[in-house]
Design a protein around this motif. Structure first.
Motif, PDB file in Angstrom:
ATOM      1  N   TRP A   3       0.832  -1.203   0.000  1.00 22.57           N
ATOM      2  CA  TRP A   3       0.000   0.000   0.000  1.00 22.57           C
ATOM      3  C   TRP A   3       0.869   1.255   0.000  1.00 22.57           C
ATOM      4  N   ARG A   4       1.938   1.244   0.790  1.00 22.69           N
ATOM      5  CA  ARG A   4       2.779   2.439   0.919  1.00 22.69           C
ATOM      6  C   ARG A   4       3.548   2.735  -0.359  1.00 22.69           C
ATOM      7  N   LEU A   5       4.020   1.687  -1.029  1.00 21.76           N
ATOM      8  CA  LEU A   5       4.713   1.896  -2.300  1.00 21.76           C
ATOM      9  C   LEU A   5       3.785   2.535  -3.329  1.00 21.76           C
ATOM     10  N   HIS A   6       2.566   2.073  -3.378  1.00 21.21           N
ATOM     11  CA  HIS A   6       1.607   2.658  -4.326  1.00 21.21           C
ATOM     12  C   HIS A   6       1.177   4.059  -3.893  1.00 21.21           C
ATOM     13  N   LEU A   7       1.127   4.299  -2.590  1.00 18.49           N
ATOM     14  CA  LEU A   7       0.806   5.644  -2.110  1.00 18.49           C
ATOM     15  C   LEU A   7       1.898   6.623  -2.529  1.00 18.49           C
ATOM     16  N   ALA A   8       3.153   6.221  -2.375  1.00 20.44           N
ATOM     17  CA  ALA A   8       4.263   7.080  -2.788  1.00 20.44           C
ATOM     18  C   ALA A   8       4.210   7.344  -4.287  1.00 20.44           C
ATOM     19  N   ALA A   9       3.888   6.317  -5.065  1.00 22.05           N
ATOM     20  CA  ALA A   9       3.783   6.493  -6.519  1.00 22.05           C
ATOM     21  C   ALA A   9       2.654   7.453  -6.871  1.00 22.05           C
ATOM     22  N   LEU A  10       1.526   7.336  -6.169  1.00 20.26           N
ATOM     23  CA  LEU A  10       0.406   8.245  -6.438  1.00 20.26           C
ATOM     24  C   LEU A  10       0.795   9.686  -6.132  1.00 20.26           C
ATOM     25  N   CYS A  11       1.540   9.897  -5.056  1.00 22.05           N
ATOM     26  CA  CYS A  11       1.990  11.254  -4.722  1.00 22.05           C
ATOM     27  C   CYS A  11       2.902  11.816  -5.808  1.00 22.05           C
ATOM     28  N   LEU A  12       3.714  10.954  -6.413  1.00 24.93           N
ATOM     29  CA  LEU A  12       4.658  11.406  -7.431  1.00 24.93           C
ATOM     30  C   LEU A  12       4.018  11.539  -8.812  1.00 24.93           C
ATOM     31  N   ALA A  13       2.808  11.022  -8.997  1.00 24.44           N
ATOM     32  CA  ALA A  13       2.159  11.088 -10.307  1.00 24.44           C
ATOM     33  C   ALA A  13       2.009  12.529 -10.810  1.00 24.44           C
TER      34      ALA A  13
ATOM     35  N   LEU B  61       2.927  20.722 -29.054  1.00 23.21           N
ATOM     36  CA  LEU B  61       1.583  20.925 -28.517  1.00 23.21           C
ATOM     37  C   LEU B  61       1.489  22.270 -27.808  1.00 23.21           C
ATOM     38  N   ASP B  62       0.287  22.814 -27.752  1.00 21.22           N
ATOM     39  CA  ASP B  62       0.095  24.015 -26.943  1.00 21.22           C
ATOM     40  C   ASP B  62       0.181  23.639 -25.471  1.00 21.22           C
ATOM     41  N   ARG B  63       0.350  24.641 -24.615  1.00 18.85           N
ATOM     42  CA  ARG B  63       0.619  24.381 -23.198  1.00 18.85           C
ATOM     43  C   ARG B  63      -0.507  23.596 -22.529  1.00 18.85           C
ATOM     44  N   ALA B  64      -1.753  23.930 -22.825  1.00 20.72           N
ATOM     45  CA  ALA B  64      -2.885  23.253 -22.185  1.00 20.72           C
ATOM     46  C   ALA B  64      -2.947  21.784 -22.590  1.00 20.72           C
ATOM     47  N   THR B  65      -2.774  21.500 -23.883  1.00 22.55           N
ATOM     48  CA  THR B  65      -2.816  20.112 -24.355  1.00 22.55           C
ATOM     49  C   THR B  65      -1.642  19.316 -23.798  1.00 22.55           C
ATOM     50  N   ALA B  66      -0.465  19.946 -23.743  1.00 20.89           N
ATOM     51  CA  ALA B  66       0.719  19.254 -23.227  1.00 20.89           C
ATOM     52  C   ALA B  66       0.538  18.880 -21.763  1.00 20.89           C
ATOM     53  N   LEU B  67       0.013  19.798 -20.950  1.00 20.89           N
ATOM     54  CA  LEU B  67      -0.207  19.494 -19.533  1.00 20.89           C
ATOM     55  C   LEU B  67      -1.286  18.435 -19.375  1.00 20.89           C
ATOM     56  N   THR B  68      -2.332  18.518 -20.180  1.00 12.54           N
ATOM     57  CA  THR B  68      -3.396  17.522 -20.113  1.00 12.54           C
ATOM     58  C   THR B  68      -2.864  16.134 -20.454  1.00 12.54           C
ATOM     59  N   ALA B  69      -2.015  16.061 -21.477  1.00  9.23           N
ATOM     60  CA  ALA B  69      -1.415  14.771 -21.830  1.00  9.23           C
ATOM     61  C   ALA B  69      -0.602  14.225 -20.661  1.00  9.23           C
ATOM     62  N   GLY B  70       0.172  15.100 -20.009  1.00 11.87           N
ATOM     63  CA  GLY B  70       0.950  14.666 -18.849  1.00 11.87           C
ATOM     64  C   GLY B  70       0.076  14.200 -17.709  1.00 11.87           C
ATOM     65  N   VAL B  71      -1.005  14.935 -17.444  1.00 10.12           N
ATOM     66  CA  VAL B  71      -1.910  14.580 -16.348  1.00 10.12           C
ATOM     67  C   VAL B  71      -2.593  13.242 -16.616  1.00 10.12           C
ATOM     68  N   THR B  72      -2.991  13.012 -17.860  1.00 13.76           N
ATOM     69  CA  THR B  72      -3.759  11.803 -18.159  1.00 13.76           C
ATOM     70  C   THR B  72      -2.937  10.526 -18.050  1.00 13.76           C
ATOM     71  N   ILE B  73      -1.610  10.624 -18.213  1.00 10.97           N
ATOM     72  CA  ILE B  73      -0.792   9.400 -18.141  1.00 10.97           C
ATOM     73  C   ILE B  73      -0.079   9.246 -16.804  1.00 10.97           C
ATOM     74  N   GLY B  74      -0.078  10.291 -15.966  1.00  7.73           N
ATOM     75  CA  GLY B  74       0.727  10.279 -14.746  1.00  7.73           C
ATOM     76  C   GLY B  74       0.416   9.126 -13.811  1.00  7.73           C
ATOM     77  N   CYS B  75      -0.859   8.937 -13.469  1.00  7.50           N
ATOM     78  CA  CYS B  75      -1.219   7.910 -12.485  1.00  7.50           C
ATOM     79  C   CYS B  75      -0.978   6.507 -13.027  1.00  7.50           C
TER      80      CYS B  75
END
Length: 392
Positions: free
Chosen positions: A310-320, A337-351
């Motif tokens: 659980w803790r390893l996955h919690l740490a990974a979630l914090c770093l996402a 990409l424009d800034r909004a699309t680039a950040l959205t792409a990063g957010v969508t794959i982070g977790c």
């Protein structure tokens, strides 16, 4: 007096997954038929036209005709085999639970080969399609590519784990693989549900909202399933933690700073940005709350292995969120990409990416534990070996 037992949530979850998969299989297999023959049956489109509206389903179909035309055969292979995977997955789960070992192995080989061929079809489509031409734009293309890589690597690591004699790790990797595959039926559920919650959105807009949290949800579901099937309080050789409190505090601070940056950015992009932010933060917060509570509870109960996972996955979630912010810059510079699309792409794959990384660390933790036990056995054998008497 006999008291009725409480609800068996594991059984409820298993039945729900089986129902979703079996129901989605014919939709997946027929989804692309209308692009070959407009009169061909398409169960998914038929359902959407009645759940939402005929215009909603027809508009989505019309916008995909040109991009799909040049990759229609690989896409049909991908979708038909994807439907088959929706049926093979529950078979694998049930044979594992019921310990039908020979059947489980046979179906597992078929499942793995089907994953590889299906993902090859998806890969050909992505290679032939520019990111901006994908359904819902470049961010959606990046999500699809990430899911493809994650699915192929998960099933590969699952095969290597079972060959190496790590059935517990095999189980985790295959559940994560199936979690990535589950993004397809869950996205279709959101196609039908989100227009009721957010009226007026096109299917492309629904996609943009859905990808903000689908990676987080499927990875979380795979973890919950893994922990439900692993009742061990301790794993041989696994002692202490790889995430001590100072490290856990540091990743929390880094994650909070990155989340603040993401929230500030989206809030400044008006109603659309705020809608996407809510779609990201609510599932993220719910996942965080469960992981934090479970690792604390496991620690209090002395279940060290459960606490560590659980803790390893919690740490990974914090770093996402940190990964999401870091990925936005190369997406912006390299892909243009424009800034909004680039950040959205990063957010969508982070977790999803960090959940994959956490599963990798869990695997290394177990393999290192086996190596510790092996070395301790060798050292004990040397200590117990009788010393030969000196020759006169």
């Amino acid at each position: 007096m006999h008291r009725p037992n409480g609800i068996d949530w594991r059984r409820v979850a298993t039945v729900a997954v089986v129902v979703v998969c079996v129901s989605y299989a014919p939709m997946a297999m027929t989804e692309l038929w209308p692009y070959v023959d407009p009169n061909a049956p398409a169960f998914g489109e038929w359902i959407l036209s009645r759940v939402v509206s005929a215009e909603y389903a027809a508009d989505a179909l019309a916008t995909r005709i040109e991009p799909y035309r040049h990759s229609l055969v690989p896409l049909i292979v991908h979708s038909v085999l994807g439907g088959a995977l929706m049926l093979l997955g529950p078979v694998q789960l049930l044979t594992a639970v019921r310990r039908r070992i020979r059947l489980h192995r046979a179906v597992g080989v078929v499942f793995a080969l089907t994953v590889y061929v299906s993902m090859a079809g998806a890969g050909i489509y992505l290679a032939r399609t520019a990111p901006e031409d994908a359904f819902s734009g470049a961010a959606f293309w990046i999500v699809l590519a990430t899911i493809l890589v994650g699915t192929v690597m998960s099933v590969t690591f699952g095969l290597l784990a079972v060959i190496g004699g790590f059935p517990d790790l095999h189980q985790r990797w295959m559940l994560l693989c199936y979690g990535f595959l589950m993004t397809a039926p869950l996205l279709r559920l959101e196609w039908g549900a989100l227009p009721w919650v957010l009226p007026g959105l096109s299917m492309e807009d629904v996609n943009r909202v859905a990808i903000m949290h689908l990676g987080s949800l499927v990875a979380f579901g795979a973890l919950i399933a893994s922990r439900a099937m692993d009742r061990r309080a301790n794993v041989p050789g696994v002692r202490g933690t790889w995430v001590p409190l100072p490290v856990l505090a540091a990743v929390h601070l880094a994650g909070a700073a990155a989340l603040a940056w993401i929230a500030r950015s989206y809030w400044g992009w008006g109603t659309t940005g705020q809608r996407l932010l809510v779609a990201y933060l609510l599932p993220y917060a719910a996942t965080y709350a469960v992981l934090f509570a479970r690792q604390r509870r496991a620690g209090r109960e002395g279940r060290n292995w459960a606490r560590e996972e659980w803790r390893l996955h919690l740490a990974a979630l914090c770093l996402a969120p940190v990964l999401s912010v870091a990925a936005a810059l190369p997406f912006e510079r390299v892909l243009g990409l424009d800034r909004a699309t680039a950040l959205t792409a990063g957010v969508t794959i982070g977790c999803g990416v960090l959940a994959f990384a956490a599963t990798t660390v869990v695997s290394l933790r177990v393999m290192y534990g086996r190596e510790v036990i092996k070395r301790e056995g060798i050292a004990a054998a040397r200590r117990e070996r009788p010393v030969s008497a000196p020759v006169a």
